[in-house]
Design an enzyme around this catalytic site. Structure first.
Site, mmCIF file in Angstrom:
data_model
loop_
_atom_site.group_PDB
_atom_site.id
_atom_site.type_symbol
_atom_site.label_atom_id
_atom_site.label_comp_id
_atom_site.label_asym_id
_atom_site.label_seq_id
_atom_site.Cartn_x
_atom_site.Cartn_y
_atom_site.Cartn_z
ATOM 1 N N HIS A 286 -8.306 -9.660 11.755
ATOM 2 C CA HIS A 286 -7.220 -10.459 12.329
ATOM 3 C C HIS A 286 -6.728 -11.527 11.355
ATOM 4 O O HIS A 286 -6.439 -12.659 11.756
ATOM 5 C CB HIS A 286 -7.680 -11.124 13.634
ATOM 6 C CG HIS A 286 -7.963 -10.146 14.738
ATOM 7 N ND1 HIS A 286 -6.975 -9.607 15.532
ATOM 8 C CD2 HIS A 286 -9.133 -9.595 15.163
ATOM 9 C CE1 HIS A 286 -7.514 -8.779 16.409
ATOM 10 N NE2 HIS A 286 -8.821 -8.743 16.206
ATOM 11 N N ASP A 346 -14.477 -10.352 15.784
ATOM 12 C CA ASP A 346 -14.294 -9.115 16.552
ATOM 13 C C ASP A 346 -13.394 -8.116 15.833
ATOM 14 O O ASP A 346 -12.650 -8.467 14.925
ATOM 15 C CB ASP A 346 -13.692 -9.436 17.926
ATOM 16 C CG ASP A 346 -12.300 -10.030 17.808
ATOM 17 O OD1 ASP A 346 -12.099 -10.917 16.950
ATOM 18 O OD2 ASP A 346 -11.398 -9.607 18.554
ATOM 19 N N GLU A 347 -13.470 -6.882 16.263
ATOM 20 C CA GLU A 347 -12.532 -5.813 15.908
ATOM 21 C C GLU A 347 -12.264 -5.707 14.406
ATOM 22 O O GLU A 347 -11.115 -5.660 13.960
ATOM 23 C CB GLU A 347 -11.216 -6.011 16.653
ATOM 24 C CG GLU A 347 -11.350 -5.949 18.161
ATOM 25 C CD GLU A 347 -10.024 -6.100 18.872
ATOM 26 O OE1 GLU A 347 -9.789 -5.381 19.854
ATOM 27 O OE2 GLU A 347 -9.208 -6.951 18.448
ATOM 28 N N VAL A 348 -13.296 -5.622 13.603
ATOM 29 C CA VAL A 348 -13.121 -5.479 12.156
ATOM 30 C C VAL A 348 -12.954 -4.001 11.817
ATOM 31 O O VAL A 348 -13.826 -3.177 12.099
ATOM 32 C CB VAL A 348 -14.318 -6.071 11.390
ATOM 33 C CG1 VAL A 348 -14.089 -5.954 9.888
ATOM 34 C CG2 VAL A 348 -14.532 -7.530 11.780
#
Length: 550
Positions: A286, A346-348
């Site tokens: 992100h 998160d969400e790498v």
């Protein structure tokens, strides 16, 4: 005597229409139930206090004679600007809106008048000039009897909540005359962390929108503003250490940024309402907007043996990355006074890392094999060590815990993945970590009908675990992500849906009556509308004071 009003459905008429229909759908996709509507209760408290007794004895109030004073009888209070500001708001909530529709009517004949609310802060250190924290005492006692009312709290934070409750006790008759019933309340929150997450990166949120929602949070006794301030799409935070981050990473470096003055204004506005501001700066994923203003921060992606011209997550193998993070988070720790920073994690997406030959070599040298979660853990661990040097605690999304990163004992793990959230809560607390829950409270996911019911029915402690584990759950947050939300629609989408989460986190566990909640929440929604908040309706209804905004 309360008369129940049954609403008849209109006779259906078959009409051919070309276009879109907005509203009527099959019953199966509408509400779980259509409640029996009642006239608004004279007293509809939200969230419901822990202990409350309200009698039929009532007193009138007049704007010309009523005043709020500290326990010594001085109208100026104990030199506490925070309380003075709260007194002004409370008075405005009770009397300010009547001026728009007509004069303040005289009291009913033969009814005693309540002329004063005394506010007593019992602790020598009221924390008037401080900031709220996780361990702040938010309890209060409120008594309305004879012709006086007394609000007692150990700290100013409890007094703020008590003033909000007092304002909700005041009601008006059909002529606009104000009254309050004899009442006794003992109240405190069930959970210490009661938050709202707003996303100002996908769409920039004007300061006035943020402040309006902080005001509404206080009306609902939320106490944490989780500010997801930057993301892939934009970097509106104006860093004084790295000014190019917002100059090159924001949507517009002049109109769509939060200046240091803006941030101070938000933090102080929140403090005056007992609300903590916890910023989130999410890495290593992100972060596309970060790379526009900071050279070599992001990982170059490869297509075969050549760079593709695109970039992935933060580059975890360069010393310059950690030099940047050290300086950046040193600044953040001074700008935001709360004891915690949210570090995301998160969400790498590992695709770019896998394509980069330098990272591939780094993986071999460090014995990571092809397990890129180990590389992520390598980065996160170094970041956590950096933030620890600023004397800040940190919050992280659950993936950081799931990937086995070594965490400090006071780490707060934020559970957000809904499918197995109960199992995750059990795992995190079994490992001894403090936890907050958001998985069932993603308010950006909307549906037709009264989805507040679903949020209201959530029990945060509904997972397998010991009592010791459940004590580690300090609360939760309602999240409103910004892909489809900006200043035009944020407030009505958030409220009163978030109010359901507010009561779940504040009130006693056994406060679960849906019919009662509907009636109280409908009245509370109208109260927010009267106070200038464009909260959307729960169902067909009307408010005595309709929203007059634009």
């Amino acid at each position: 005597m309360v008369t129940r009003v049954l609403w008849r459905k209109p006779t259906l008429v078959l009409v051919l229409v070309v276009g879109f229909c907005y509203g009527r759908q099959d019953k199966s996709v509408r509400d779980e139930f259509e409640p029996v509507l009642q006239p608004p209760n004279r007293v509809s408290l939200w969230p419901l206090p822990q202990k409350v007794q309200i009698s039929d004895v009532s007193f009138t109030l007049s704007s010309s004679s009523f005043r709020i004073v500290d326990g010594t009888g001085s109208s100026s209070g104990p030199d506490c600007a925070l309380l003075q500001d709260a007194y002004r708001r409370c008075y405005e909530y009770m009397f300010g809106f009547a001026k728009k529709s007509g004069p303040n009517h005289s009291r009913r004949t033969g009814t005693a008048e309540l002329t004063e609310l005394q506010v007593l802060i019992t602790s020598p250190d009221s924390e008037c000039d401080g900031f709220p924290g996780l361990s702040s005492d938010e309890s209060y006692e409120l008594s309305v009897n004879e012709q006086s009312a007394v609000l007692t709290a150990r700290k100013v934070w409890g007094a703020l909540h008590g003033l909000e409750t007092f304002s909700q006790l005041v009601y008006e008759d059909e002529n606009g005359a104000k009254s309050i019933n004899a009442t006794k309340i003992s109240d405190f929150p069930r959970f210490a962390h009661r938050g709202i997450l707003l996303d100002s990166a996908r769409h920039f949120l004007p300061i006035k929108v943020i402040l309006a929602n902080l005001e509404t949070m206080a009306m609902n006794k939320f106490n944490v503003f989780h500010w997801h301030i930057v993301d892939d799409q934009s970097f509106p935070y104006m860093s004084q250490t790295f000014p190019d981050l917002s100059k090159k990473g924001s949507y517009n470096p002049y109109t769509h940024v939060y200046t240091p003055t803006d941030v101070k204004r938000v933090v102080e506005f929140a403090r005056l309402r007992g609300i903590r501001v916890i910023p989130e700066f999410d890495t290593p994923g992100h972060t596309q907007s970060w790379g526009k203003g900071q050279t070599d921060l992001l990982t170059p992606c490869y297509s075969g043996s050549k760079p593709s011209g695109t970039f992935g997550p933060v580059n975890p193998i360069l010393n310059t990355t950690y030099d940047f993070m050290r300086r950046f988070f040193k600044e953040i720790s001074t700008v935001f006074p709360d004891a915690y920073i949210h570090l995301g994690g998160d969400e790498v997406d590992f695709t770019c890392w896998k394509s980069n030959p330098d990272i591939q070599q780094f993986m071999v040298e460090h014995g990571f094999g092809k397990d890129y979660t180990k590389l992520e853990s390598f980065y996160i661990q170094k970041l956590l060590d950096i933030v620890s040097t600023t004397s800040k605690g940190y919050m992280i999304w659950q993936e950081v815990f799931d990937n086995g990163v070594k965490l400090k004992p006071d780490t707060v793990v934020h559970v957000w993945i809904n499918g197995a959230s109960n199992e995750e809560m059990g795992n995190v607390t079994a490992a001894g970590y403090t936890t907050i829950l958001s998985a069932p409270w993603y308010l950006d996911l909307i549906s037709y009908g009264q989805d507040w019911q679903r949020y209201y029915k959530v029990e945060p402690l509904n997972f397998n675990g010991t009592e010791a584990q459940k004590k580690l759950v300090i609360g939760g947050e309602a999240c409103l992500w910004g892909e489809y939300v900006d200043g035009t629609n944020l407030t009505p989408r958030l409220w009163p849906r978030a109010s359901a989460v507010a009561e779940r986190l504040w009130s006693a566990k056994d406060v679960t009556d849906m019919s009662d909640a509907f009636n109280r929440l409908s009245a509370h929604r109208c109260r927010m509308v009267q106070r200038g908040i464009p909260a959307q309706p729960l169902l067909y209804s009307y408010c005595p004071h309709e929203y007059k905004g634009i």
